[in-house]
Design an enzyme around this catalytic site. Sequence first.
Site, PDB file in Angstrom:
ATOM      1  N   ARG A 127     -17.462 -39.186  -9.710  1.00 52.61           N
ATOM      2  CA  ARG A 127     -16.518 -38.835 -10.782  1.00 52.61           C
ATOM      3  C   ARG A 127     -15.350 -39.814 -10.819  1.00 52.61           C
ATOM      4  NH1 ARG A 127     -14.117 -32.957 -11.486  1.00 52.61           N
ATOM      5  NH2 ARG A 127     -13.619 -33.178  -9.292  1.00 52.61           N
ATOM      6  N   ARG A 160     -10.111 -38.912  -8.217  1.00 56.37           N
ATOM      7  CA  ARG A 160      -9.152 -37.841  -7.936  1.00 56.37           C
ATOM      8  C   ARG A 160      -8.933 -37.769  -6.432  1.00 56.37           C
ATOM      9  NH1 ARG A 160     -10.703 -32.358 -11.151  1.00 56.37           N
ATOM     10  NH2 ARG A 160     -10.462 -31.422  -9.117  1.00 56.37           N
ATOM     11  N   ARG A 171     -13.416 -27.907  -0.176  1.00 52.14           N
ATOM     12  CA  ARG A 171     -13.371 -27.185  -1.468  1.00 52.14           C
ATOM     13  C   ARG A 171     -14.621 -26.337  -1.642  1.00 52.14           C
ATOM     14  NH1 ARG A 171     -12.468 -31.945  -5.467  1.00 52.14           N
ATOM     15  NH2 ARG A 171     -12.610 -30.376  -7.102  1.00 52.14           N
TER      16      ARG A 171
HETATM   17  P1  AP5 Z   1     -16.503 -31.653 -14.045  1.00 54.95           P
HETATM   18  O1  AP5 Z   1     -16.770 -31.166 -15.421  1.00 54.95           O
HETATM   19  O2  AP5 Z   1     -15.256 -32.427 -13.800  1.00 54.95           O
HETATM   20  O3  AP5 Z   1     -16.646 -30.435 -13.005  1.00 54.95           O
HETATM   21  P2  AP5 Z   1     -15.647 -29.235 -12.704  1.00 54.95           P
HETATM   22  O4  AP5 Z   1     -16.514 -28.073 -12.362  1.00 54.95           O
HETATM   23  O5  AP5 Z   1     -14.641 -29.063 -13.783  1.00 54.95           O
HETATM   24  O6  AP5 Z   1     -14.996 -29.847 -11.382  1.00 54.95           O
HETATM   25  P3  AP5 Z   1     -13.523 -29.736 -10.811  1.00 54.95           P
HETATM   26  O7  AP5 Z   1     -13.542 -30.585  -9.569  1.00 54.95           O
HETATM   27  O8  AP5 Z   1     -12.489 -30.079 -11.840  1.00 54.95           O
HETATM   28  O9  AP5 Z   1     -13.474 -28.246 -10.434  1.00 54.95           O
HETATM   29  P4  AP5 Z   1     -12.572 -27.598  -9.422  1.00 54.95           P
HETATM   30  O10 AP5 Z   1     -12.839 -26.182  -9.713  1.00 54.95           O
HETATM   31  O11 AP5 Z   1     -12.742 -27.986  -8.010  1.00 54.95           O
HETATM   32  O12 AP5 Z   1     -11.163 -28.237  -9.755  1.00 54.95           O
HETATM   33  P5  AP5 Z   1      -9.921 -27.700 -10.588  1.00 54.95           P
HETATM   34  O13 AP5 Z   1      -9.419 -28.834 -11.373  1.00 54.95           O
HETATM   35  O14 AP5 Z   1     -10.217 -26.418 -11.272  1.00 54.95           O
HETATM   36  O15 AP5 Z   1     -17.780 -32.498 -13.571  1.00 54.95           O
HETATM   37  C1  AP5 Z   1     -17.798 -33.139 -12.308  1.00 54.95           C
HETATM   38  C2  AP5 Z   1     -18.484 -34.528 -12.458  1.00 54.95           C
HETATM   39  O16 AP5 Z   1     -19.859 -34.335 -12.749  1.00 54.95           O
HETATM   40  C3  AP5 Z   1     -17.917 -35.386 -13.600  1.00 54.95           C
HETATM   41  O17 AP5 Z   1     -17.952 -36.718 -13.189  1.00 54.95           O
HETATM   42  C4  AP5 Z   1     -18.884 -35.133 -14.779  1.00 54.95           C
HETATM   43  O18 AP5 Z   1     -18.965 -36.242 -15.649  1.00 54.95           O
HETATM   44  C5  AP5 Z   1     -20.201 -34.906 -14.033  1.00 54.95           C
HETATM   45  N1  AP5 Z   1     -21.070 -33.919 -14.686  1.00 54.95           N
HETATM   46  C6  AP5 Z   1     -20.695 -32.769 -15.297  1.00 54.95           C
HETATM   47  N2  AP5 Z   1     -21.769 -32.100 -15.753  1.00 54.95           N
HETATM   48  C7  AP5 Z   1     -22.858 -32.841 -15.401  1.00 54.95           C
HETATM   49  C8  AP5 Z   1     -24.272 -32.683 -15.599  1.00 54.95           C
HETATM   50  N3  AP5 Z   1     -24.781 -31.614 -16.223  1.00 54.95           N
HETATM   51  N4  AP5 Z   1     -25.088 -33.646 -15.100  1.00 54.95           N
HETATM   52  C9  AP5 Z   1     -24.579 -34.735 -14.444  1.00 54.95           C
HETATM   53  N5  AP5 Z   1     -23.265 -34.958 -14.258  1.00 54.95           N
HETATM   54  C10 AP5 Z   1     -22.403 -34.013 -14.722  1.00 54.95           C
HETATM   55  O19 AP5 Z   1      -8.910 -27.352  -9.393  1.00 54.95           O
HETATM   56  C11 AP5 Z   1      -8.392 -28.352  -8.553  1.00 54.95           C
HETATM   57  C12 AP5 Z   1      -7.544 -27.690  -7.481  1.00 54.95           C
HETATM   58  O20 AP5 Z   1      -6.421 -26.983  -8.087  1.00 54.95           O
HETATM   59  C13 AP5 Z   1      -8.232 -26.618  -6.623  1.00 54.95           C
HETATM   60  O21 AP5 Z   1      -8.966 -27.171  -5.550  1.00 54.95           O
HETATM   61  C14 AP5 Z   1      -7.044 -25.771  -6.170  1.00 54.95           C
HETATM   62  O22 AP5 Z   1      -6.366 -26.382  -5.124  1.00 54.95           O
HETATM   63  C15 AP5 Z   1      -6.141 -25.765  -7.388  1.00 54.95           C
HETATM   64  N6  AP5 Z   1      -6.427 -24.635  -8.292  1.00 54.95           N
HETATM   65  C16 AP5 Z   1      -6.942 -24.715  -9.560  1.00 54.95           C
HETATM   66  N7  AP5 Z   1      -7.092 -23.476 -10.077  1.00 54.95           N
HETATM   67  C17 AP5 Z   1      -6.671 -22.594  -9.116  1.00 54.95           C
HETATM   68  C18 AP5 Z   1      -6.619 -21.175  -9.055  1.00 54.95           C
HETATM   69  N8  AP5 Z   1      -7.036 -20.406 -10.071  1.00 54.95           N
HETATM   70  N9  AP5 Z   1      -6.135 -20.606  -7.907  1.00 54.95           N
HETATM   71  C19 AP5 Z   1      -5.719 -21.368  -6.881  1.00 54.95           C
HETATM   72  N10 AP5 Z   1      -5.756 -22.726  -6.866  1.00 54.95           N
HETATM   73  C20 AP5 Z   1      -6.238 -23.331  -7.979  1.00 54.95           C
END
Ligand code: AP5
Length: 213
Positions: A127, A160, A171
């Site tokens: 990514r 990232r 994670r």
């Molecule tokens: P992508 O679409 O970016 O995946 P994602 O599921 O959105 O991944 P994230 O890493 O953003 O999820 P996350 O839940 O860990 O992070 P968040 O930002 O919410 O896809 C990933 C990659 O794969 C990309 O390169 C894409 O192009 C590729 N891809 C997608 N679909 C594909 C497919 N079908 N085939 C092939 N490739 C594909 O959170 C970050 C941090 O914030 C957390 O760790 C935590 O510390 C904090 N946080 C956020 N929300 C909360 C909460 N509610 N409570 C507490 N802490 C929180």
Amino acid sequence: MRMIMLGAPGAGKGTQTERLAKHFGIPTISTGEIFRSNIKQGTELGVKVKAIIERGELVPDSLTCALVEDRISQPDCEKGYILDGFPRTIPQAVALDEMLAKRGHKLDYAANVDVPDEVIVERMAGRRICPSCGDSYHLIYHPPVKDGICDRCGAALAQRPDDAPETVLNRLSVYHRETQPLIDYYEKSGRVVTVDGTQPIDAVTANLVIALT
Ligand code: AP5
């Protein structure tokens, strides 16, 4: 429509949320994006959460719930929204139910993008994100037109900080411990729609649209 996206880190929640939001004409609320933007701007919230996020841990429920309640109270959320990355713990899910009930609303769907851990590790390694506009790419599955450059704004792409391999493993373990139980929580009220997230991006979107329409 009011819905949430469930799935492991890197399952494709963000990618699919953007596409579903365009399709259904409703805003997206990504707690991860809100935190990253605050870190970038150096706000008080950003300073508080930076180290937590870089370790792959969860931001405290109280802080996250207050932020979401404030956001869903904005006028653009009147007709619905997609929550990406929230709720992530049972207390957050209970808090969301209370926020919705207070407004006379209900959650229509919990979309679960199902991807095994080994695929996740590969996705995170490839990514790349645009630090300027936030667009997300993958070196193999969703490459930019010009190597290392954002298609939308021309900025240099970056990894990232929380996509470092050891943080990804943490994670994933936090996901299995804290977030996966939410699938059962929402199954009980029949709100879960599960799609195979290992399919190509367009196929996952098509399956979600069918399941949610
Ligand atoms: P992508 O679409 O970016 O995946 P994602 O599921 O959105 O991944 P994230 O890493 O953003 O999820 P996350 O839940 O860990 O992070 P968040 O930002 O919410 O896809 C990933 C990659 O794969 C990309 O390169 C894409 O192009 C590729 N891809 C997608 N679909 C594909 C497919 N079908 N085939 C092939 N490739 C594909 O959170 C970050 C941090 O914030 C957390 O760790 C935590 O510390 C904090 N946080 C956020 N929300 C909360 C909460 N509610 N409570 C507490 N802490 C929180």
